[in-house]
Write an enzyme that holds these catalytic residues in place. Structure first.
Site, PDB file in Angstrom:
ATOM      1  CG  ASN A   1      -1.757  -6.773   4.695  1.00  0.00           C
ATOM      2  OD1 ASN A   1      -1.621  -7.084   3.510  1.00  0.00           O
ATOM      3  ND2 ASN A   1      -1.952  -5.536   5.100  1.00  0.00           N
ATOM      4  CB  VAL A   2       0.596 -12.924   6.826  1.00  0.00           C
ATOM      5  CG1 VAL A   2      -0.212 -13.683   5.773  1.00  0.00           C
ATOM      6  CG2 VAL A   2       1.914 -12.439   6.212  1.00  0.00           C
TER       7      VAL A   2
ATOM      8  CG  HIS B   1      -4.153 -14.176   1.622  1.00  0.00           C
ATOM      9  ND1 HIS B   1      -3.713 -13.191   0.759  1.00  0.00           N
ATOM     10  CD2 HIS B   1      -5.175 -14.793   0.978  1.00  0.00           C
ATOM     11  CE1 HIS B   1      -4.444 -13.210  -0.347  1.00  0.00           C
ATOM     12  NE2 HIS B   1      -5.341 -14.155  -0.229  1.00  0.00           N
TER      13      HIS B   1
ATOM     14  N   GLY C   1      -4.818  -0.397  -0.633  1.00  0.00           N
ATOM     15  CA  GLY C   1      -3.433  -0.864  -0.711  1.00  0.00           C
ATOM     16  C   GLY C   1      -3.263  -2.270  -1.221  1.00  0.00           C
ATOM     17  CB  THR C   2      -4.940  -4.969  -2.344  1.00  0.00           C
ATOM     18  OG1 THR C   2      -4.787  -6.201  -3.070  1.00  0.00           O
ATOM     19  CG2 THR C   2      -6.340  -4.442  -2.519  1.00  0.00           C
ATOM     20  CB  SER C   3      -1.354  -5.208  -6.722  1.00  0.00           C
ATOM     21  OG  SER C   3      -1.383  -6.582  -6.389  1.00  0.00           O
TER      22      SER C   3
ATOM     23  CG  ASN D   1      -3.479   0.799  -4.517  1.00  0.00           C
ATOM     24  OD1 ASN D   1      -3.267   0.273  -3.435  1.00  0.00           O
ATOM     25  ND2 ASN D   1      -2.952   0.361  -5.643  1.00  0.00           N
ATOM     26  CG  LEU D   2       1.717   5.020  -3.671  1.00  0.00           C
ATOM     27  CD1 LEU D   2       1.429   6.204  -2.774  1.00  0.00           C
ATOM     28  CD2 LEU D   2       2.959   4.291  -3.179  1.00  0.00           C
TER      29      LEU D   2
ATOM     30  CB  ALA E   1      -2.640   3.619   3.248  1.00  0.00           C
TER      31      ALA E   1
HETATM   32  P1  OAD Z   1       0.921  -6.099  -3.593  1.00  0.00           P
HETATM   33  O1  OAD Z   1       2.358  -5.950  -3.214  1.00  0.00           O
HETATM   34  O2  OAD Z   1       0.587  -6.927  -4.780  1.00  0.00           O
HETATM   35  O3  OAD Z   1       0.269  -4.672  -3.835  1.00  0.00           O
HETATM   36  C1  OAD Z   1       0.454  -3.628  -2.915  1.00  0.00           C
HETATM   37  C2  OAD Z   1      -0.300  -2.416  -3.414  1.00  0.00           C
HETATM   38  O4  OAD Z   1      -0.180  -1.408  -2.440  1.00  0.00           O
HETATM   39  C3  OAD Z   1       0.207  -1.841  -4.749  1.00  0.00           C
HETATM   40  O5  OAD Z   1      -0.890  -1.626  -5.616  1.00  0.00           O
HETATM   41  C4  OAD Z   1       0.845  -0.495  -4.327  1.00  0.00           C
HETATM   42  O6  OAD Z   1       0.657   0.523  -5.298  1.00  0.00           O
HETATM   43  C5  OAD Z   1       0.067  -0.166  -3.079  1.00  0.00           C
HETATM   44  N1  OAD Z   1       0.798   0.682  -2.120  1.00  0.00           N
HETATM   45  C6  OAD Z   1       2.125   0.674  -1.849  1.00  0.00           C
HETATM   46  N2  OAD Z   1       2.400   1.578  -0.880  1.00  0.00           N
HETATM   47  C7  OAD Z   1       1.224   2.146  -0.531  1.00  0.00           C
HETATM   48  C8  OAD Z   1       0.849   3.174   0.399  1.00  0.00           C
HETATM   49  N3  OAD Z   1       1.741   3.767   1.184  1.00  0.00           N
HETATM   50  N4  OAD Z   1      -0.462   3.518   0.481  1.00  0.00           N
HETATM   51  C9  OAD Z   1      -1.381   2.913  -0.311  1.00  0.00           C
HETATM   52  N5  OAD Z   1      -1.095   1.951  -1.203  1.00  0.00           N
HETATM   53  C10 OAD Z   1       0.193   1.572  -1.320  1.00  0.00           C
HETATM   54  O7  OAD Z   1       0.175  -6.652  -2.281  1.00  0.00           O
HETATM   55  P2  OAD Z   1      -1.253  -7.351  -2.148  1.00  0.00           P
HETATM   56  O8  OAD Z   1      -2.208  -6.824  -3.149  1.00  0.00           O
HETATM   57  O9  OAD Z   1      -1.620  -7.273  -0.717  1.00  0.00           O
HETATM   58  O10 OAD Z   1      -0.601 -13.539  -0.559  1.00  0.00           O
HETATM   59  O11 OAD Z   1      -0.908  -8.842  -2.510  1.00  0.00           O
HETATM   60  C11 OAD Z   1      -1.938  -9.809  -2.479  1.00  0.00           C
HETATM   61  C12 OAD Z   1      -1.393 -11.140  -2.040  1.00  0.00           C
HETATM   62  O12 OAD Z   1      -0.300 -11.520  -2.888  1.00  0.00           O
HETATM   63  C13 OAD Z   1      -0.806 -11.155  -0.681  1.00  0.00           C
HETATM   64  O13 OAD Z   1      -1.750 -11.310   0.354  1.00  0.00           O
HETATM   65  C14 OAD Z   1       0.129 -12.325  -0.722  1.00  0.00           C
HETATM   66  C15 OAD Z   1       0.682 -12.219  -2.102  1.00  0.00           C
HETATM   67  O14 OAD Z   1       0.899 -13.426  -2.716  1.00  0.00           O
HETATM   68  C16 OAD Z   1      -0.212 -14.406   0.395  1.00  0.00           C
HETATM   69  O15 OAD Z   1       0.694 -14.201   1.177  1.00  0.00           O
HETATM   70  C17 OAD Z   1      -0.997 -15.666   0.429  1.00  0.00           C
END
Ligand code: OAD
Length: 233
Positions: free
Chosen positions: A93-94, A110, A176-178, A202-203, A220
């Site tokens: 996260n930024v 990132h 919380g990452t996809s 994760n959700l 989360a």
């Molecule tokens: P994503 O938006 O790809 O994934 C977010 C994840 O969080 C999904 O799997 C959701 O199911 C989950 N989620 C949503 N709400 C939630 C909650 N309340 N509790 C738990 N989980 C929840 O985001 P990232 O995986 O962080 O890169 O994305 C990775 C990178 O892609 C980011 O850092 C960004 C982007 O390109 C840069 O900015 C360089």
């Protein structure tokens, strides 16, 4: 769980900040605040349309003033403060919610909204105001400051320290990452290779769920405090 665990590595993504009111990258409509990630997060995008990319991150930076850390950030900060073994929180996260909650052993792999990077000399400086294209760098004087965000195709920060922490971990937790973006999506495989326990919070099931020994599904703000309570006994 806690008895046999000394060293913990935690990877967080946009899902940990969702309940604070920050949009995830790959929401149901596949857009990040109305943009495809590629439109605002590539070297080509900033070369083609610097005004759009700078404005986009200006808006994200300004939004930080409207949000606050949630119970998941708070729980990780409490774990960081209390855990005697090695611990590293690596966030994709930024936003600055982990540090506002008090986390100290933290890497922003990132980049950060509240930092500017000189595209000419590579220096980074804290930055809280808006950042128009052409802003001069105080170090080299070139008009080359840009948001300090790791765009697709660029090298994430601190990969050596992150790699060492994963290899040293007894427990790897992804929150919380996809699991859609490498190299972060591959940390779980290294963790398994070195024999760490692997847990995903994760959700929804993620692209990387198959790699984890255990996946717990839910928000989360519930799952992370529960885990921290267990770890701290
Ligand atoms: P994503 O938006 O790809 O994934 C977010 C994840 O969080 C999904 O799997 C959701 O199911 C989950 N989620 C949503 N709400 C939630 C909650 N309340 N509790 C738990 N989980 C929840 O985001 P990232 O995986 O962080 O890169 O994305 C990775 C990178 O892609 C980011 O850092 C960004 C982007 O390109 C840069 O900015 C360089």
């Amino acid at each position: 769980m806690a008895q046999d665990i000394q060293n913990i590595m935690i990877l967080t993504g946009a899902g940990i900040s969702a309940e604070s009111g920050l949009a995830t990258f790959r929401g149901p409509d596949g857009l990040w605040e109305g943009h495809r990630v590629e439109e605002v997060c590539t070297p080509e995008a900033i070369a083609r349309n610097p005004a759009l990319v700078h404005r986009f991150y200006d808006e994200r930076r300004a939004k930080l003033a409207e949000v606050a850390p949630n119970a998941a950030h708070d729980a990780l900060a409490a774990l960081d403060a209390a855990w005697d073994g090695d611990l590293l929180i690596v966030t994709q996260n930024v936003d600055d919610l982990h540090e506002r909650a008090g986390a100290r052993r933290l890497i922003h792999m990132h980049g950060q909204l509240q930092s500017a990077l000189c595209a000419a000399c590579g220096v980074t400086v804290p930055w809280t105001a808006s950042l128009p294209p052409g802003t001069p760098c105080a170090t080299c004087a070139r008009p080359a400051l840009r948001p300090d965000i790791v765009f697709f195709g660029e090298m994430p920060y601190a990969m050596d320290a992150i790699d060492e922490a994963v290899r040293n971990a007894d427990l790897f937790v992804s929150i919380g990452t996809s699991g859609a973006v490498y190299p972060a999506a591959g940390f779980v495989q290294t963790a398994r290779h070195v024999g760490a326990r692997t847990l995903e919070l994760n959700l929804d099931p993620s692209a990387g769920s198959i790699w984890f020994e255990e996946t717990r599904l839910g928000p989360a703000t519930q799952l992370v405090p529960d885990l921290v309570r267990t770890l701290l006994g």
